[in-house]
Scaffold this active site. Structure first.
Site, PDB file in Angstrom:
ATOM      1  CG  ASP A  35      -2.002  -0.980   1.203  1.00 33.71           C
ATOM      2  OD1 ASP A  35      -2.825  -0.881   0.281  1.00 33.71           O
ATOM      3  OD2 ASP A  35      -2.044  -1.862   2.090  1.00 33.71           O
ATOM      4  CG  MET A  37      -1.340   5.065   1.937  1.00 31.75           C
ATOM      5  SD  MET A  37      -1.943   4.985   3.634  1.00 31.75           S
ATOM      6  CE  MET A  37      -2.622   3.321   3.641  1.00 31.75           C
TER       7      MET A  37
HETATM    8  C1  DX5 Z   1      -6.125   0.674   3.411  1.00 37.03           C
HETATM    9  C2  DX5 Z   1      -5.246  -0.247   2.610  1.00 37.03           C
HETATM   10  C3  DX5 Z   1      -5.399  -1.675   2.979  1.00 37.03           C
HETATM   11  C4  DX5 Z   1      -5.063  -2.009   4.413  1.00 37.03           C
HETATM   12  C5  DX5 Z   1      -6.097  -2.994   4.849  1.00 37.03           C
HETATM   13  O1  DX5 Z   1      -6.254   1.895   2.805  1.00 37.03           O
HETATM   14  O2  DX5 Z   1      -5.522  -0.138   1.238  1.00 37.03           O
HETATM   15  O3  DX5 Z   1      -4.712  -2.547   2.092  1.00 37.03           O
HETATM   16  O4  DX5 Z   1      -3.791  -2.560   4.602  1.00 37.03           O
HETATM   17  O5  DX5 Z   1      -5.997  -3.186   6.210  1.00 37.03           O
HETATM   18  P1  DX5 Z   1      -7.046  -4.062   7.033  1.00 37.03           P
HETATM   19  O6  DX5 Z   1      -7.055  -5.432   6.439  1.00 37.03           O
HETATM   20  O7  DX5 Z   1      -6.495  -3.992   8.398  1.00 37.03           O
HETATM   21  O8  DX5 Z   1      -8.404  -3.384   6.898  1.00 37.03           O
HETATM   22 ZN    ZN Z   2      -4.598  -1.712  -0.123  1.00 43.01          ZN
END
Ligand code: DX5
Ligand code: ZN
Length: 216
Positions: A35, A37
């Protein structure tokens, strides 16, 4: 359709990243989810190229990069170069969706496009035949550990129905609040790639949680 589990390294222990990636490699997960960001498209920062390269070096799995960044076209080639097998960008993050798709294709990676929970599935119709995967966000992107939004199931069903006509091979990935407790609902709705961060890395036995999610 083939089921795929993609543990998200966002929930890993970055002090022991290689150890956590090796756990994923031993498990039944086929992919590993990364991920990215930018603090602009989403109100949080995560990591970028050096961490992607470290994951790439440590894993034999398919590397699935989820870009939560504004104007992803600026960086697509570098993410591919640094090890992404799949690159997913957000429909809401660019003015030129087709250009992003083309850049990912040229890079040799597979193409994913993602929609946030409030973006209607109908927005995907014009480009659905051009992508390999749609990532339906089941939480607002930006943070791990949030609660699954139940309305996501209807969005997945709507998308699967649309894809039956426009792109029968389409993979549907879901991300946010997923665990072995709700995985079966997602498969039933038509999803086949499940991303999971907290439920895997906070589990007493992460490999067992991955297995339960796969066979739910
Ligand atoms: C959130 C990310 C996810 C995150 C999910 O914006 O895109 O990939 O890691 O985390 P969980 O499984 O804890 O909801
Ligand atoms: Zn994600």
């Amino acid at each position: 359709m083939e089921r795929i589990i993609a543990p998200s390294v966002l929930a890993a222990d970055f002090g022991h990243l290689e150890r956590d990636v090796m756990m994923v490699d031993r498990s039944e997960a086929a992919w590993i989810h990364v991920d990215v960001m930018d603090g602009h498209f989403v109100p949080n920062l995560s990591f970028g190229f050096p961490v992607l390269r470290a994951v790439r070096r440590a894993t034999q799995k398919v590397v699935d990069v989820h870009l939560m960044i504004t104007m992803p076209e600026r960086y697509i080639a570098r993410f591919a170069h640094d090890g992404a097998d799949w690159i997913t960008f957000h429909l809401e993050a660019t003015q030129d969706i087709e250009h992003c798709i083309q850049l990912i294709r040229e890079s040799g990676a597979k193409v994913g496009i993602s929609i946030k929970p409030k973006t209607t599935v109908e927005n995907l119709r014009p480009i659905l035949h051009l992508v390999d995967m749609v990532l339906v966000m089941s939480v607002e992107p930006g943070f791990g550990g949030q609660k699954f939004i139940p309305e996501s199931l209807d969005r997945i069903r709507e998308l699967r129905t649309m894809a039956e006509v426009l792109n029968p091979e389409l993979l549907i990935e879901v991300d946010g609040g997923i665990s072995s407790a709700n995985a079966h609902l997602l498969y039933e709705a038509g999803a086949n790639v499940l991303v999971a961060g907290s439920s895997v890395f906070k589990a007493a036995d992460p490999e067992a949680e991955i297995s339960k999610m796969l066979h739910a």
